[in-house]
Enzyme design. Structure first.
Site, mmCIF file in Angstrom:
data_model
loop_
_atom_site.group_PDB
_atom_site.id
_atom_site.type_symbol
_atom_site.label_atom_id
_atom_site.label_comp_id
_atom_site.label_asym_id
_atom_site.label_seq_id
_atom_site.Cartn_x
_atom_site.Cartn_y
_atom_site.Cartn_z
ATOM 1 N N LYS A 166 0.832 -1.213 0.000
ATOM 2 C CA LYS A 166 0.000 0.000 0.000
ATOM 3 C C LYS A 166 0.871 1.269 0.000
ATOM 4 O O LYS A 166 0.612 2.197 -0.749
ATOM 5 C CB LYS A 166 -0.926 0.025 1.231
ATOM 6 C CG LYS A 166 -1.836 -1.193 1.334
ATOM 7 C CD LYS A 166 -2.745 -1.107 2.546
ATOM 8 C CE LYS A 166 -2.017 -1.087 3.888
ATOM 9 N NZ LYS A 166 -1.326 -2.342 4.249
ATOM 10 N N ARG A 179 -9.889 -0.001 9.015
ATOM 11 C CA ARG A 179 -9.327 -1.292 9.406
ATOM 12 C C ARG A 179 -10.332 -2.159 10.124
ATOM 13 O O ARG A 179 -10.014 -3.261 10.539
ATOM 14 C CB ARG A 179 -8.161 -1.055 10.357
ATOM 15 C CG ARG A 179 -6.836 -1.015 9.654
ATOM 16 C CD ARG A 179 -5.789 -0.786 10.714
ATOM 17 N NE ARG A 179 -4.565 -1.468 10.427
ATOM 18 C CZ ARG A 179 -3.582 -0.956 9.710
ATOM 19 N NH1 ARG A 179 -3.713 0.209 9.164
ATOM 20 N NH2 ARG A 179 -2.480 -1.630 9.537
ATOM 21 N N ARG A 237 11.757 -5.490 4.991
ATOM 22 C CA ARG A 237 11.554 -4.074 4.631
ATOM 23 C C ARG A 237 12.571 -3.182 5.355
ATOM 24 O O ARG A 237 12.883 -3.386 6.522
ATOM 25 C CB ARG A 237 10.145 -3.632 5.018
ATOM 26 C CG ARG A 237 9.955 -2.121 4.850
ATOM 27 C CD ARG A 237 8.519 -1.695 4.896
ATOM 28 N NE ARG A 237 7.847 -2.080 6.115
ATOM 29 C CZ ARG A 237 6.531 -1.941 6.295
ATOM 30 N NH1 ARG A 237 5.780 -1.475 5.330
ATOM 31 N NH2 ARG A 237 5.992 -2.313 7.437
ATOM 32 N N ARG A 276 11.557 -0.900 10.669
ATOM 33 C CA ARG A 276 10.451 -0.434 11.513
ATOM 34 C C ARG A 276 10.326 -1.321 12.742
ATOM 35 O O ARG A 276 10.524 -2.527 12.653
ATOM 36 C CB ARG A 276 9.146 -0.487 10.701
ATOM 37 C CG ARG A 276 8.387 0.804 10.712
ATOM 38 C CD ARG A 276 7.280 0.824 9.702
ATOM 39 N NE ARG A 276 6.131 0.030 10.098
ATOM 40 C CZ ARG A 276 5.001 -0.019 9.411
ATOM 41 N NH1 ARG A 276 4.881 0.670 8.300
ATOM 42 N NH2 ARG A 276 3.991 -0.758 9.808
ATOM 43 N N ARG A 295 0.114 -8.845 13.492
ATOM 44 C CA ARG A 295 -0.556 -7.837 12.653
ATOM 45 C C ARG A 295 -1.401 -8.518 11.580
ATOM 46 O O ARG A 295 -2.503 -8.061 11.267
ATOM 47 C CB ARG A 295 0.485 -6.919 12.001
ATOM 48 C CG ARG A 295 1.061 -5.908 12.993
ATOM 49 C CD ARG A 295 2.362 -5.313 12.505
ATOM 50 N NE ARG A 295 2.278 -4.644 11.235
ATOM 51 C CZ ARG A 295 3.327 -4.390 10.455
ATOM 52 N NH1 ARG A 295 4.540 -4.757 10.820
ATOM 53 N NH2 ARG A 295 3.161 -3.770 9.320
HETATM 54 P P1 AP5 Z 1 4.880 -1.607 1.794
HETATM 55 O O1 AP5 Z 1 4.484 -0.826 0.586
HETATM 56 O O2 AP5 Z 1 5.707 -0.891 2.814
HETATM 57 O O3 AP5 Z 1 3.584 -2.326 2.460
HETATM 58 P P2 AP5 Z 1 2.302 -1.742 3.180
HETATM 59 O O4 AP5 Z 1 1.120 -2.432 2.597
HETATM 60 O O5 AP5 Z 1 2.286 -0.231 3.149
HETATM 61 O O6 AP5 Z 1 2.569 -2.295 4.652
HETATM 62 P P3 AP5 Z 1 2.490 -1.618 6.083
HETATM 63 O O7 AP5 Z 1 3.297 -2.475 7.005
HETATM 64 O O8 AP5 Z 1 2.887 -0.183 6.034
HETATM 65 O O9 AP5 Z 1 0.990 -1.771 6.374
HETATM 66 P P4 AP5 Z 1 0.335 -1.896 7.738
HETATM 67 O O10 AP5 Z 1 -1.078 -1.777 7.301
HETATM 68 O O11 AP5 Z 1 0.671 -3.044 8.573
HETATM 69 O O12 AP5 Z 1 0.995 -0.711 8.568
HETATM 70 P P5 AP5 Z 1 0.480 0.720 8.969
HETATM 71 O O13 AP5 Z 1 1.657 1.600 8.935
HETATM 72 O O14 AP5 Z 1 -0.752 1.094 8.221
HETATM 73 O O15 AP5 Z 1 5.661 -2.910 1.293
HETATM 74 C C1 AP5 Z 1 6.183 -3.850 2.210
HETATM 75 C C2 AP5 Z 1 7.557 -4.365 1.711
HETATM 76 O O16 AP5 Z 1 7.373 -5.123 0.526
HETATM 77 C C3 AP5 Z 1 8.560 -3.264 1.367
HETATM 78 O O17 AP5 Z 1 9.838 -3.672 1.759
HETATM 79 C C4 AP5 Z 1 8.473 -3.141 -0.166
HETATM 80 O O18 AP5 Z 1 9.719 -2.739 -0.727
HETATM 81 C C5 AP5 Z 1 8.120 -4.562 -0.569
HETATM 82 N N1 AP5 Z 1 7.230 -4.621 -1.723
HETATM 83 C C6 AP5 Z 1 6.164 -3.808 -2.015
HETATM 84 N N2 AP5 Z 1 5.557 -4.198 -3.147
HETATM 85 C C7 AP5 Z 1 6.245 -5.294 -3.576
HETATM 86 C C8 AP5 Z 1 6.098 -6.179 -4.693
HETATM 87 N N3 AP5 Z 1 5.123 -5.999 -5.601
HETATM 88 N N4 AP5 Z 1 6.972 -7.221 -4.801
HETATM 89 C C9 AP5 Z 1 7.950 -7.407 -3.875
HETATM 90 N N5 AP5 Z 1 8.140 -6.595 -2.813
HETATM 91 C C10 AP5 Z 1 7.300 -5.565 -2.666
HETATM 92 O O19 AP5 Z 1 0.003 0.460 10.487
HETATM 93 C C11 AP5 Z 1 0.927 0.202 11.537
HETATM 94 C C12 AP5 Z 1 0.195 0.119 12.877
HETATM 95 O O20 AP5 Z 1 -0.502 1.357 13.139
HETATM 96 C C13 AP5 Z 1 -0.937 -0.929 12.950
HETATM 97 O O21 AP5 Z 1 -0.421 -2.200 13.301
HETATM 98 C C14 AP5 Z 1 -1.845 -0.327 14.031
HETATM 99 O O22 AP5 Z 1 -1.327 -0.551 15.324
HETATM 100 C C15 AP5 Z 1 -1.775 1.148 13.753
HETATM 101 N N6 AP5 Z 1 -2.850 1.615 12.838
HETATM 102 C C16 AP5 Z 1 -2.675 2.123 11.591
HETATM 103 N N7 AP5 Z 1 -3.861 2.438 11.039
HETATM 104 C C17 AP5 Z 1 -4.814 2.128 11.952
HETATM 105 C C18 AP5 Z 1 -6.237 2.214 11.971
HETATM 106 N N8 AP5 Z 1 -6.913 2.656 10.918
HETATM 107 N N9 AP5 Z 1 -6.892 1.784 13.066
HETATM 108 C C19 AP5 Z 1 -6.223 1.319 14.141
HETATM 109 N N10 AP5 Z 1 -4.866 1.209 14.198
HETATM 110 C C20 AP5 Z 1 -4.168 1.618 13.123
#
Ligand code: AP5
Length: 210
Positions: free
Chosen positions: A15, A91, A125, A154, A165
Site C-alpha cells: 500500500k 481497518r 523491509r 520499523r 498484525r
Molecule cells: P509496503 O508498501 O511498505 O507495504 P504496506 O502495505 O504499506 O505495509 P504496512 O506495514 O505499512 O501496512 P500496515 O497496514 O501493517 O501498517 P500501517 O503503517 O498502516 O511494502 C512492504 C515491503 O514489501 C517493502 O519492503 C516493499 O519494498 C516490498 N514490496 C512492495 N511491493 C512489492 C512487490 N510488488 N513485490 C515485492 N516486494 C514488494 O500500520 C501500523 C500500525 O498502526 C498498525 O499495526 C496499528 O497498530 C496502527 N494503525 C494504523 N492504522 C490504523 C487504523 N486505521 N486503526 C487502528 N490502528 C491503526
C-alpha cells in the site's frame, strides 16, 4: 476535483509503495494512519481511559489503536486534502461506516497478496529515515551506498509482531474488504506481481474509474 482513492490490503501488501506512485502521478495527498500514528507514538491518550496510555503501546504489540484516536486523525486529514489516497484506514467495519459519513470515494483498490509473501516482505523491509522511501533487502535496495548505510527497520517489522498484525488484519479488516466488495466498488489487483506490474494495474484502474 482531484480523485478520492482508497487503497486496501494486508500489512506488507504494498500500500505504501503504490501510494507513493499515486501521489507522484495524480498529485493527490497521501493520508496514512500508520505514518500519522508513528509520528505521534508517545502522544498522551490517558484521558480516554483506554487500555494503554499511548498509541505506541498498541502499535508495538501489532494491535489496532482505538477508533476514537484514529477517526479524529483521518477526519482532520481528509478535511484538509483536496484529492487523496487513503492508506491504513478503514481497518474495521466501524471505521468503514465512519468513513462513509466523512467523504465519498471514487476508487477502492485492494492489493491481494498471500500470507507467507507478506511475512517475507515485512521482515525484509527497510526505510530511509531521511526521505521516507521504502526498500527491501532482497527485492529493492538503493544503488547509493550512503543511502544503504542509513536504512532502518520499523519497530513492528519483527516476525512475531508481523504475524500478530496479519492475525489482527484477518479478524478485523477482511470484513472491510467484503463490505466494499458487496457494495460493488472493490477493484482487486494481483499484488504478487513485481512493483512495476502492480503499478501498471493500479494506474489503469484509477484512470478508468476516477
Ligand atoms: P509496503 O508498501 O511498505 O507495504 P504496506 O502495505 O504499506 O505495509 P504496512 O506495514 O505499512 O501496512 P500496515 O497496514 O501493517 O501498517 P500501517 O503503517 O498502516 O511494502 C512492504 C515491503 O514489501 C517493502 O519492503 C516493499 O519494498 C516490498 N514490496 C512492495 N511491493 C512489492 C512487490 N510488488 N513485490 C515485492 N516486494 C514488494 O500500520 C501500523 C500500525 O498502526 C498498525 O499495526 C496499528 O497498530 C496502527 N494503525 C494504523 N492504522 C490504523 C487504523 N486505521 N486503526 C487502528 N490502528 C491503526
Amino acid at each position: 476535483m482531484e480523485p478520492h482513492i482508497l487503497i486496501l490490503g494486508a500489512p506488507g501488501a504494498g500500500k505504501g509503495t503504490q501510494s507513493d506512485n499515486i501521489v507522484e502521478e495524480f498529485g493527490v495527498e497521501h493520508v496514512t494512519t500508520g505514518d500519522a500514528l508513528r509520528a505521534n507514538k508517545e502522544m498522551d491518550i490517558s484521558h480516554l481511559g483506554l487500555e494503554y496510555d499511548t498509541p505506541g503501546e498498541y502499535m508495538d504489540r501489532g494491535e489496532l489503536v482505538p477508533d476514537e484516536v484514529v477517526n479524529e486523525i483521518v477526519d482532520t486529514a481528509l478535511d484538509e486534502a483536496d484529492g487523496f489516497v487513503l492508506d491504513g484506514y478503514p481497518r474495521n467495519l466501524d471505521q468503514a461506516e465512519t468513513l462513509s459519513e466523512m467523504t465519498d470515494l471514487d476508487v477502492v483498490l485492494y492489493l491481494d497478496v498471500d500470507e507467507e509473501e507478506l511475512v517475507e516482505r515485512l521482515t525484509g523491509r527497510r526505510l530511509d529515515p531521511e526521505t521516507g522511501d521504502i526498500y527491501h533487502v532482497e527485492f529493492n535496495m538503493p544503488d547509493d551506498e550512503e543511502v544503504r548505510q542509513r536504512l532502518v527497520q520499523r519497530e513492528d517489522d519483527t516476525e512475531e509482531t508481523v504475524r500478530e498484525r496479519i492475525r489482527v488484519y484477518q479478524e478485523n479488516t477482511e470484513p472491510v474488504i467484503e463490505f466494499y466488495e458487496e457494495e460493488g466498488d472493490l477493484i482487486r489487483i494481483d499484488g504478487e506481481q513485481t512493483p512495476d506490474e502492480v503499478w501498471d494495474d493500479v494506474k489503469s484502474a484509477i484512470e478508468e474509474n476516477a
